[in-house]
Write an enzyme that holds these catalytic residues in place. Sequence first.
Site, PDB file in Angstrom:
ATOM      1  N   ASP A   1     -62.194 -27.951 -11.850  1.00  0.00           N
ATOM      2  CA  ASP A   1     -63.022 -27.734 -13.034  1.00  0.00           C
ATOM      3  C   ASP A   1     -63.261 -29.074 -13.730  1.00  0.00           C
ATOM      4  O   ASP A   1     -62.321 -29.707 -14.195  1.00  0.00           O
ATOM      5  CB  ASP A   1     -62.313 -26.752 -13.966  1.00  0.00           C
TER       6      ASP A   1
ATOM      7  N   SER B   1     -64.578 -19.584 -20.577  1.00  0.00           N
ATOM      8  CA  SER B   1     -64.819 -20.870 -21.213  1.00  0.00           C
ATOM      9  C   SER B   1     -64.669 -20.763 -22.737  1.00  0.00           C
ATOM     10  O   SER B   1     -63.610 -20.406 -23.236  1.00  0.00           O
ATOM     11  CB  SER B   1     -66.196 -21.411 -20.799  1.00  0.00           C
TER      12      SER B   1
ATOM     13  N   HIS C   1     -66.136 -25.176 -12.781  1.00  0.00           N
ATOM     14  CA  HIS C   1     -66.041 -24.427 -14.032  1.00  0.00           C
ATOM     15  C   HIS C   1     -66.751 -23.074 -13.948  1.00  0.00           C
ATOM     16  O   HIS C   1     -66.185 -22.045 -14.309  1.00  0.00           O
ATOM     17  CB  HIS C   1     -66.648 -25.267 -15.163  1.00  0.00           C
TER      18      HIS C   1
END
Length: 274
Positions: free
Chosen positions: A225, A95, A254
Amino acid sequence: MPFVTASDGAQIYYKDWGTGRPVVLSHGWPLNSDSWEAQQLFLATHGYRVIAHDRRGHGRSTQSWNGNEMNTYADDLATLIDALDLRDVTLVGFSTGGGEVARYVGRHGTARLAQVVLVSAVPPFMLKTDDNPGGVPVEVFDGIRAGSLADRSQLYHDLADGPFFGNNPPGVDVSPGIWEAFWRQSLQAGRRGAYECIAAFSATDFRTDLDAIDVPTLVIHGDDDQVVPFDVGGKASAARIKNATLKVYPGAPHGITDTHKDQLGADLLEFLNS
């Protein structure tokens, strides 16, 4: 506890597990190195030295007033790698950590790197702009900023019990333990650092950083996601990075470091051993 000292005096906490060729893990917002523990333990038990740090403003690192942006995050990562004299490194970013990894390459090159892995990562560029029309509208990030100022504890609760782990469609059931760990880690972040990091992960353009990656690269992304949409993140990054390998997790959200930890660990190990 082990720390390295950044150029401005900030103390960057890290965990150093196992022995062997080094793997360095960069975490997501607004978490800390604890979010990597499943992968860190798995890879360390399979013959690698696995290091995970808390980004400044997060976890046990200094809650610095300044430096809560990608250039400084990348320089802090370089400080860690240089202080431990790590070479032949596999650098893995999840991320926001994927942005940190990309910016590290853009600013510091790949001389110490063997491989790069981007997991559910924010590059190439999340924000919708005239030259990035497929990005996420700024109003989405403005909403996260507003939630952070109004009641950040509830914001983190709602993110974890909803889009982060994909716990909002009917029939999906992510354990309370998983989202409570997210909430706990998130509240360890300093308020200013966590707030400023929203702009860092959303409005930083990593396209030229990705162009500088010249080592074998694995891109892993779930195609459901809801935080970093697949087309905006993994698909676009893999298309941009020279000779990158894209691995798509069908239906995955995610937060695959938790929801798909066994699959992710196996894929990382296979890439490391390649």
